[in-house]
Design a protein around this motif. Structure first.
Motif, PDB file in Angstrom:
ATOM      1  N   LEU A 132       0.959  -1.505  -0.193  1.00 50.91           N
ATOM      2  CA  LEU A 132      -0.131   0.248  -0.122  1.00 50.91           C
ATOM      3  C   LEU A 132       0.952   1.239   0.295  1.00 50.91           C
ATOM      4  N   ALA A 133       1.634   1.057   0.735  1.00 47.73           N
ATOM      5  CA  ALA A 133       2.928   2.698   0.826  1.00 47.73           C
ATOM      6  C   ALA A 133       3.487   2.501  -0.339  1.00 47.73           C
ATOM      7  N   THR A 134       4.333   1.488  -1.329  1.00 44.64           N
ATOM      8  CA  THR A 134       4.487   2.064  -2.526  1.00 44.64           C
ATOM      9  C   THR A 134       3.675   1.678  -3.375  1.00 44.64           C
ATOM     10  N   VAL A 135       2.525   1.886  -3.373  1.00 37.32           N
ATOM     11  CA  VAL A 135       1.378   1.742  -4.139  1.00 37.32           C
ATOM     12  C   VAL A 135       0.784   3.319  -4.327  1.00 37.32           C
ATOM     13  N   SER A 136       0.862   3.796  -3.525  1.00 37.20           N
ATOM     14  CA  SER A 136       0.241   4.842  -2.893  1.00 37.20           C
ATOM     15  C   SER A 136       1.893   6.116  -3.486  1.00 37.20           C
ATOM     16  N   ALA A 137       2.641   5.995  -3.105  1.00 33.57           N
ATOM     17  CA  ALA A 137       4.092   7.212  -3.839  1.00 33.57           C
ATOM     18  C   ALA A 137       4.218   6.505  -5.023  1.00 33.57           C
ATOM     19  N   ALA A 138       3.622   5.354  -6.065  1.00 32.72           N
ATOM     20  CA  ALA A 138       3.166   5.554  -7.181  1.00 32.72           C
ATOM     21  C   ALA A 138       2.544   6.463  -7.596  1.00 32.72           C
ATOM     22  N   LEU A 139       1.729   6.228  -7.337  1.00 33.22           N
ATOM     23  CA  LEU A 139       0.291   6.464  -7.679  1.00 33.22           C
ATOM     24  C   LEU A 139       0.784   8.431  -7.552  1.00 33.22           C
ATOM     25  N   GLN A 140       1.307   8.818  -6.182  1.00 28.61           N
ATOM     26  CA  GLN A 140       1.674  10.498  -6.818  1.00 28.61           C
ATOM     27  C   GLN A 140       2.514  10.823  -7.601  1.00 28.61           C
ATOM     28  N   SER A 141       3.365   9.833  -7.742  1.00 23.66           N
ATOM     29  CA  SER A 141       4.521  10.070  -8.558  1.00 23.66           C
ATOM     30  C   SER A 141       3.577  10.358  -9.802  1.00 23.66           C
ATOM     31  N   GLY A 142       2.208   9.507 -10.103  1.00 22.56           N
ATOM     32  CA  GLY A 142       1.887   9.431 -11.716  1.00 22.56           C
ATOM     33  C   GLY A 142       0.844  10.253 -11.649  1.00 22.56           C
ATOM     34  N   ILE A 143       0.111  11.143 -10.910  1.00 22.32           N
ATOM     35  CA  ILE A 143      -0.260  12.271 -10.804  1.00 22.32           C
ATOM     36  C   ILE A 143       0.228  13.608 -11.457  1.00 22.32           C
ATOM     37  N   PHE A 144       1.504  13.912 -10.744  1.00 18.80           N
ATOM     38  CA  PHE A 144       2.238  14.621 -10.759  1.00 18.80           C
ATOM     39  C   PHE A 144       2.548  14.683 -12.578  1.00 18.80           C
ATOM     40  N   ALA A 145       3.338  13.009 -12.940  1.00 17.68           N
ATOM     41  CA  ALA A 145       3.095  13.160 -14.431  1.00 17.68           C
ATOM     42  C   ALA A 145       1.837  13.636 -15.170  1.00 17.68           C
ATOM     43  N   LYS A 146       0.806  12.967 -14.747  1.00 16.48           N
ATOM     44  CA  LYS A 146       0.056  13.730 -15.447  1.00 16.48           C
ATOM     45  C   LYS A 146      -1.157  14.376 -15.223  1.00 16.48           C
ATOM     46  N   PHE A 147      -0.591  15.491 -14.363  1.00 13.48           N
ATOM     47  CA  PHE A 147      -0.766  16.990 -13.994  1.00 13.48           C
ATOM     48  C   PHE A 147      -0.159  17.985 -13.450  1.00 13.48           C
ATOM     49  N   GLY A 148       0.809  17.617 -13.572  1.00 16.56           N
ATOM     50  CA  GLY A 148       2.095  18.313 -13.430  1.00 16.56           C
ATOM     51  C   GLY A 148       1.224  19.213 -12.176  1.00 16.56           C
ATOM     52  N   GLN A 149       2.038  20.472 -11.654  1.00 13.45           N
ATOM     53  CA  GLN A 149       2.465  21.124 -10.747  1.00 13.45           C
ATOM     54  C   GLN A 149       2.467  22.640 -10.668  1.00 13.45           C
ATOM     55  N   LYS A 150       2.136  23.527 -11.355  1.00 16.33           N
ATOM     56  CA  LYS A 150       2.337  25.199 -11.507  1.00 16.33           C
ATOM     57  C   LYS A 150       3.218  25.711 -10.653  1.00 16.33           C
ATOM     58  N   GLU A 151       3.019  25.612  -9.317  1.00 15.53           N
ATOM     59  CA  GLU A 151       3.621  25.831  -8.477  1.00 15.53           C
ATOM     60  C   GLU A 151       5.574  25.212  -8.619  1.00 15.53           C
ATOM     61  N   LEU A 152       5.614  24.428  -8.809  1.00 20.46           N
ATOM     62  CA  LEU A 152       6.790  24.548  -8.884  1.00 20.46           C
ATOM     63  C   LEU A 152       7.126  23.755 -10.468  1.00 20.46           C
ATOM     64  N   GLN A 153       6.831  24.660 -11.264  1.00 18.46           N
ATOM     65  CA  GLN A 153       6.842  24.641 -12.689  1.00 18.46           C
ATOM     66  C   GLN A 153       6.661  22.973 -13.023  1.00 18.46           C
ATOM     67  N   TRP A 154       6.138  22.033 -12.657  1.00 17.88           N
ATOM     68  CA  TRP A 154       6.121  21.020 -13.260  1.00 17.88           C
ATOM     69  C   TRP A 154       5.462  20.685 -14.060  1.00 17.88           C
ATOM     70  N   MET A 155       5.646  20.051 -15.776  1.00 20.85           N
ATOM     71  CA  MET A 155       5.265  20.096 -16.938  1.00 20.85           C
ATOM     72  C   MET A 155       4.298  18.828 -16.605  1.00 20.85           C
ATOM     73  N   LYS A 156       3.671  18.619 -17.670  1.00 24.28           N
ATOM     74  CA  LYS A 156       2.957  17.608 -17.952  1.00 24.28           C
ATOM     75  C   LYS A 156       3.528  16.499 -18.371  1.00 24.28           C
ATOM     76  N   VAL A 157       4.190  15.752 -18.135  1.00 21.48           N
ATOM     77  CA  VAL A 157       5.296  14.888 -18.734  1.00 21.48           C
ATOM     78  C   VAL A 157       3.836  13.859 -19.776  1.00 21.48           C
ATOM     79  N   CYS A 158       3.309  13.306 -19.575  1.00 24.14           N
ATOM     80  CA  CYS A 158       1.629  12.828 -19.951  1.00 24.14           C
ATOM     81  C   CYS A 158       1.643  13.297 -21.617  1.00 24.14           C
ATOM     82  N   LYS A 159       1.250  14.763 -21.555  1.00 24.07           N
ATOM     83  CA  LYS A 159       1.380  15.038 -23.015  1.00 24.07           C
ATOM     84  C   LYS A 159       2.750  14.425 -23.943  1.00 24.07           C
ATOM     85  N   LEU A 160       2.943  14.819 -23.049  1.00 17.99           N
ATOM     86  CA  LEU A 160       4.923  14.190 -24.615  1.00 17.99           C
ATOM     87  C   LEU A 160       4.276  12.435 -24.317  1.00 17.99           C
ATOM     88  N   TYR A 161       4.264  11.963 -23.409  1.00 17.46           N
ATOM     89  CA  TYR A 161       4.567  10.238 -23.636  1.00 17.46           C
ATOM     90  C   TYR A 161       2.814   9.892 -23.598  1.00 17.46           C
TER      91      TYR A 161
END
Length: 208
Positions: A132-161
């Motif tokens: 459960l712990a590792t799945v939660s961490a991986a899901l959080q990384s997936g959410i950042f890749a999907k939706f990005g993070q404007k405050e940290l200037q992280w782009m939406k990687v899933c738009k590219l890949y």
């Protein structure tokens, strides 16, 4: 005498204290059903974990951006690497217990002793929390890749890949289902453990 006659007429024996004489058989039936549910869940967890590993490890996509070759693979995110490792542990752990369940059913030894029940309960709890712990961490990384993070200037990687993200998402979904199955399995192992103490308590109270 009338109560005895009724009991004999319907084929049910009555023991002192109004305790049915076939309670032991009922407990064995329950134990077999619990063991069958445990076997099916462990097989399901093993299959889901294998599917998750295959989907994530084989996920790969290459993009060229201004003549620069960019690759996307599961080793780029440490959380996903840890997820693959825990999935592998879940597969090995489940296979060991599948063999144990099959062997106990073949031999007919369904009931567990307390030491073995404690070991199974502890192992199931550890595996459930770990996954459960590792799945939660991986899901959080997936959410950042999907939706990005404007405050940290992280782009939406899933738009590219897009292909990479879709296949990784399927692998994460499979891992999540495996983790939820582990939670149910840990509840079954808890029931199998504490039922042993309940049975002993009942015997002691019956003696008194």
């Amino acid at each position: 005498m009338s109560y005895v006659g009724v009991g004999v007429g319907v084929g049910v024996g009555v023991s002192p204290g109004n305790v049915p004489v076939y309670h032991g058989c009922s407990l064995k039936v329950i134990d077999r059903r619990v063991r069958l549910a445990e076997l099916l869940l462990r097989c399901l967890i093993c299959a889901l974990a294998i599917i998750s590993i295959v989907l994530i490890v084989t996920d790969y996509e290459v993009k060229e951006i201004f003549t620069i070759r960019k690759e996307a693979k599961f080793t780029d995110m440490k959380a996903v690497v840890f997820l693959v490792v825990t999935d592998g542990l879940a597969v090995a752990y489940s296979l060991v217990h599948v063999l144990r369940c099959v062997q106990s059913m073949i031999r007919g030894s369904v009931l567990l002793n307390k030491t073995l029940a404690w070991a199974i309960f502890s192992g199931d709890q550890i595996m459930a929390y770990l996954n459960l712990a590792t799945v939660s961490a991986a899901l959080q990384s997936g959410i950042f890749a999907k939706f990005g993070q404007k405050e940290l200037q992280w782009m939406k990687v899933c738009k590219l890949y897009e292909k990479y993200c879709n296949q990784s998402g399927d692998g994460l979904a499979s891992a999540l289902l495996a983790s939820l199955s582990m939670v149910i399995l840990s509840a079954i192992s808890a029931f199998s453990l504490f039922r042993l103490y309940g049975g002993n308590a009942g015997k002691k109270s019956g003696r008194w």
